[in-house]
Structure formats: C-alpha cells, structure tokens
Design a protein around this motif. Structure first.
Motif, mmCIF file in Angstrom:
data_model
loop_
_atom_site.group_PDB
_atom_site.id
_atom_site.type_symbol
_atom_site.label_atom_id
_atom_site.label_comp_id
_atom_site.label_asym_id
_atom_site.label_seq_id
_atom_site.Cartn_x
_atom_site.Cartn_y
_atom_site.Cartn_z
ATOM 1 N N VAL A 166 -81.668 24.341 20.943
ATOM 2 C CA VAL A 166 -82.607 24.862 21.936
ATOM 3 C C VAL A 166 -83.623 25.754 21.230
ATOM 4 O O VAL A 166 -83.271 26.538 20.355
ATOM 5 N N THR A 167 -84.895 25.618 21.629
ATOM 6 C CA THR A 167 -85.959 26.467 21.102
ATOM 7 C C THR A 167 -86.399 27.434 22.186
ATOM 8 O O THR A 167 -86.611 27.029 23.325
ATOM 9 N N PHE A 168 -86.516 28.713 21.834
ATOM 10 C CA PHE A 168 -86.996 29.734 22.753
ATOM 11 C C PHE A 168 -88.389 30.158 22.338
ATOM 12 O O PHE A 168 -88.651 30.397 21.163
ATOM 13 N N THR A 169 -89.290 30.279 23.311
ATOM 14 C CA THR A 169 -90.636 30.767 23.078
ATOM 15 C C THR A 169 -90.882 31.923 24.041
ATOM 16 O O THR A 169 -90.857 31.732 25.252
ATOM 17 N N PHE A 170 -91.092 33.116 23.490
ATOM 18 C CA PHE A 170 -91.217 34.324 24.292
ATOM 19 C C PHE A 170 -92.652 34.823 24.334
ATOM 20 O O PHE A 170 -93.364 34.768 23.337
ATOM 21 N N GLN A 171 -93.040 35.373 25.491
ATOM 22 C CA GLN A 171 -94.287 36.126 25.610
ATOM 23 C C GLN A 171 -93.995 37.592 25.302
ATOM 24 O O GLN A 171 -94.737 38.244 24.591
ATOM 25 N N THR A 172 -92.905 38.101 25.852
ATOM 26 C CA THR A 172 -92.426 39.459 25.577
ATOM 27 C C THR A 172 -90.916 39.383 25.402
ATOM 28 O O THR A 172 -90.269 38.458 25.886
ATOM 29 N N LEU A 173 -90.366 40.379 24.732
ATOM 30 C CA LEU A 173 -88.936 40.372 24.448
ATOM 31 C C LEU A 173 -88.370 41.756 24.723
ATOM 32 O O LEU A 173 -88.707 42.721 24.040
ATOM 33 N N THR A 174 -87.530 41.870 25.737
ATOM 34 C CA THR A 174 -86.891 43.145 26.057
ATOM 35 C C THR A 174 -85.752 43.400 25.072
ATOM 36 O O THR A 174 -85.271 42.484 24.404
ATOM 37 N N SER A 175 -85.310 44.639 24.986
ATOM 38 C CA SER A 175 -84.223 44.958 24.057
ATOM 39 C C SER A 175 -82.929 44.251 24.451
ATOM 40 O O SER A 175 -82.166 43.813 23.592
ATOM 41 N N LYS A 176 -82.694 44.113 25.769
ATOM 42 C CA LYS A 176 -81.492 43.410 26.229
ATOM 43 C C LYS A 176 -81.540 41.944 25.819
ATOM 44 O O LYS A 176 -80.558 41.390 25.325
ATOM 45 N N LEU A 177 -82.683 41.322 26.002
ATOM 46 C CA LEU A 177 -82.839 39.919 25.620
ATOM 47 C C LEU A 177 -82.786 39.760 24.106
ATOM 48 O O LEU A 177 -82.234 38.786 23.595
ATOM 49 N N GLU A 178 -83.325 40.735 23.384
ATOM 50 C CA GLU A 178 -83.265 40.691 21.924
ATOM 51 C C GLU A 178 -81.811 40.697 21.452
ATOM 52 O O GLU A 178 -81.428 39.924 20.572
ATOM 53 N N SER A 179 -80.988 41.539 22.054
ATOM 54 C CA SER A 179 -79.565 41.599 21.699
ATOM 55 C C SER A 179 -78.886 40.264 21.977
ATOM 56 O O SER A 179 -78.079 39.779 21.176
ATOM 57 N N GLN A 180 -79.216 39.648 23.126
ATOM 58 C CA GLN A 180 -78.633 38.350 23.462
ATOM 59 C C GLN A 180 -79.064 37.291 22.458
ATOM 60 O O GLN A 180 -78.261 36.454 22.049
ATOM 61 N N CYS A 181 -80.317 37.340 22.033
ATOM 62 C CA CYS A 181 -80.813 36.366 21.046
ATOM 63 C C CYS A 181 -80.070 36.503 19.720
ATOM 64 O O CYS A 181 -79.725 35.502 19.101
ATOM 65 N N PHE A 182 -79.820 37.741 19.293
ATOM 66 C CA PHE A 182 -79.056 37.927 18.055
ATOM 67 C C PHE A 182 -77.639 37.373 18.199
ATOM 68 O O PHE A 182 -77.102 36.779 17.271
ATOM 69 N N ALA A 183 -77.045 37.533 19.379
ATOM 70 C CA ALA A 183 -75.706 36.979 19.615
ATOM 71 C C ALA A 183 -75.748 35.455 19.546
ATOM 72 O O ALA A 183 -74.850 34.822 18.969
ATOM 73 N N TRP A 184 -76.804 34.839 20.127
ATOM 74 C CA TRP A 184 -76.935 33.383 20.057
ATOM 75 C C TRP A 184 -77.164 32.906 18.626
ATOM 76 O O TRP A 184 -76.632 31.876 18.221
#
Length: 71
Positions: free
Chosen positions: A27-45
């Motif tokens: 899966v490819t993710f393309t972000f406009q903005t990245l919250t700290s909560k979402l950033e943490s989830q991305c690192f987990a993924w």
C-alpha cells in the motif's frame, strides 16, 4: 479463493502500490499533512513491513532494540 482486503486501503490517503505490488498487499500512502498520531502509526506500519520481509535475525534485532527503548 477470495483474497482478504487490506484494511489500510480504507484510509483516504491510501492506494495499492503501482507496478503490480498492490496485488501482493503493498500500500502507498500520500499525505497532505501528517499529525503526530498518524506519524506514530506510520512508523509502526513501517516496522511491521520491515519485519515481514527482512531476514528473521534482523527482524528480531529490531524488536529487541525497540522493546529496550520503550521499556
């Protein structure tokens, strides 16, 4: 046999990865903005993905370093 849908594709910023990798679950993710909560989830993924494809000895090393840093 039906394939299990990747739950990460439910996010509006997610799409199957190009070049045929999407059919294998990438899966490819393309972000406009990245919250700290979402950033943490991305690192987990990212960690989950790395452990899935890395040699087992390297995956175990990552988990042991990570658990020491958290605990």
């Amino acid at each position: 046999m039906a394939t299990k849908r990747n739950a990460k594709l439910a996010f509006p910023f997610a799409a199957p990865t190009a070049y045929g990798l999407g059919k294998h679950g990438w899966v490819t993710f393309t972000f406009q903005t990245l919250t700290s909560k979402l950033e943490s989830q991305c690192f987990a993924w990212l960690e989950e993905s790395y452990v899935a494809v890395a040699p087992k000895s390297l995956g175990k090393t990552l988990h042991s370093k990570d658990s020491k840093a958290r605990g």
